[in-house]
Design a protein around this motif. Structure first.
Motif, PDB file in Angstrom:
ATOM      1  N   LYS A 139       0.835  -1.286   0.193  1.00  0.00           N
ATOM      2  CA  LYS A 139       0.178  -0.062   0.056  1.00  0.00           C
ATOM      3  C   LYS A 139       0.964   1.174   0.011  1.00  0.00           C
ATOM      4  O   LYS A 139       0.592   2.473  -0.756  1.00  0.00           O
ATOM      5  CB  LYS A 139      -0.818   0.109   1.321  1.00  0.00           C
ATOM      6  N   LYS A 140       2.073   1.318   0.705  1.00  0.00           N
ATOM      7  CA  LYS A 140       2.635   2.415   0.795  1.00  0.00           C
ATOM      8  C   LYS A 140       3.437   2.565  -0.446  1.00  0.00           C
ATOM      9  O   LYS A 140       3.537   3.913  -0.870  1.00  0.00           O
ATOM     10  CB  LYS A 140       3.954   2.234   1.799  1.00  0.00           C
ATOM     11  N   TYR A 193       0.800   4.467  -2.674  1.00  0.00           N
ATOM     12  CA  TYR A 193       0.571   5.842  -2.384  1.00  0.00           C
ATOM     13  C   TYR A 193       1.763   6.786  -2.791  1.00  0.00           C
ATOM     14  O   TYR A 193       1.808   7.745  -2.968  1.00  0.00           O
ATOM     15  CB  TYR A 193       0.326   5.756  -0.731  1.00  0.00           C
ATOM     16  N   ASP A 194       3.012   5.987  -2.734  1.00  0.00           N
ATOM     17  CA  ASP A 194       4.239   6.657  -3.000  1.00  0.00           C
ATOM     18  C   ASP A 194       4.125   6.884  -4.555  1.00  0.00           C
ATOM     19  O   ASP A 194       5.052   7.673  -4.987  1.00  0.00           O
ATOM     20  CB  ASP A 194       5.387   6.045  -2.557  1.00  0.00           C
ATOM     21  N   VAL A 205      -7.104   0.553  -2.379  1.00  0.00           N
ATOM     22  CA  VAL A 205      -6.024   1.451  -2.308  1.00  0.00           C
ATOM     23  C   VAL A 205      -6.064   2.384  -3.788  1.00  0.00           C
ATOM     24  O   VAL A 205      -5.722   3.406  -3.855  1.00  0.00           O
ATOM     25  CB  VAL A 205      -4.595   0.974  -2.080  1.00  0.00           C
ATOM     26  N   ASP A 232      -8.650   4.964  -3.784  1.00  0.00           N
ATOM     27  CA  ASP A 232      -8.371   5.995  -3.189  1.00  0.00           C
ATOM     28  C   ASP A 232      -7.328   6.996  -4.020  1.00  0.00           C
ATOM     29  O   ASP A 232      -7.365   8.322  -3.792  1.00  0.00           O
ATOM     30  CB  ASP A 232      -7.355   5.622  -1.952  1.00  0.00           C
ATOM     31  N   VAL A 233      -6.402   6.247  -4.936  1.00  0.00           N
ATOM     32  CA  VAL A 233      -5.310   7.209  -5.450  1.00  0.00           C
ATOM     33  C   VAL A 233      -5.912   7.394  -6.943  1.00  0.00           C
ATOM     34  O   VAL A 233      -4.893   7.964  -7.456  1.00  0.00           O
ATOM     35  CB  VAL A 233      -3.833   6.423  -5.138  1.00  0.00           C
ATOM     36  N   PRO A 266      -0.631   3.724  -9.878  1.00  0.00           N
ATOM     37  CA  PRO A 266      -0.789   4.965  -9.295  1.00  0.00           C
ATOM     38  C   PRO A 266      -1.686   6.008 -10.178  1.00  0.00           C
ATOM     39  O   PRO A 266      -2.150   5.521 -11.173  1.00  0.00           O
ATOM     40  CB  PRO A 266       0.411   5.552  -8.809  1.00  0.00           C
TER      41      PRO A 266
END
Length: 122
Positions: free
Chosen positions: A58-59, A62-63, A91, A94-95, A111
């Protein structure tokens, strides 16, 4: 006699002197300049063996990184696999990214701003 307009436009009528002007570019000259240059995002390779990996995956999303995930170890436990895919989809929502199975055991996650084209190039 000079080249006709059509020959110049479409590159017809090339001569040996055109070939003599070709210069090979050695990429080694540029690699040293690029190796210290930071990237905005990376393509990361991962293997999903269990849910304990989800925070790191997930990180990475998000990155802004692209993940290519081998999900074959997680497929042995249907509950783990289903939950992991559900979390990845959350996720991605979300992005505003994208997620797709590219093989029966591989998932690609992107992403924001990167979409997965599901049409194969032919």
């Amino acid at each position: 006699m000079g080249k006709s307009f059509i020959d110049r436009l479409f590159g017809g009528g090339k001569t040996d002197t055109d070939v003599d002007q070709y210069k090979e570019i050695m990429l080694d000259e540029y690699e040293d300049d690029l190796k210290d240059e930071p990237a905005n995002s990376y393509i990361k390779i991962a293997e999903l063996s269990g849910l304990e990996m989800m925070p790191e995956l997930k990180k990475q999303i998000y990155d802004g990184n692209i993940l290519m995930i081998d999900v074959s170890p997680a497929k042995k436990d249907k509950m783990v696999f289903d939950r992991a895919i559900k979390e990845l989809k959350q996720v991605v929502n979300d992005v505003h990214g994208d997620v797709a199975m590219i093989k029966e055991d591989q998932v690609i996650v992107t992403p924001r701003g990167i979409r997965i084209d599901r049409q194969k190039l032919k």
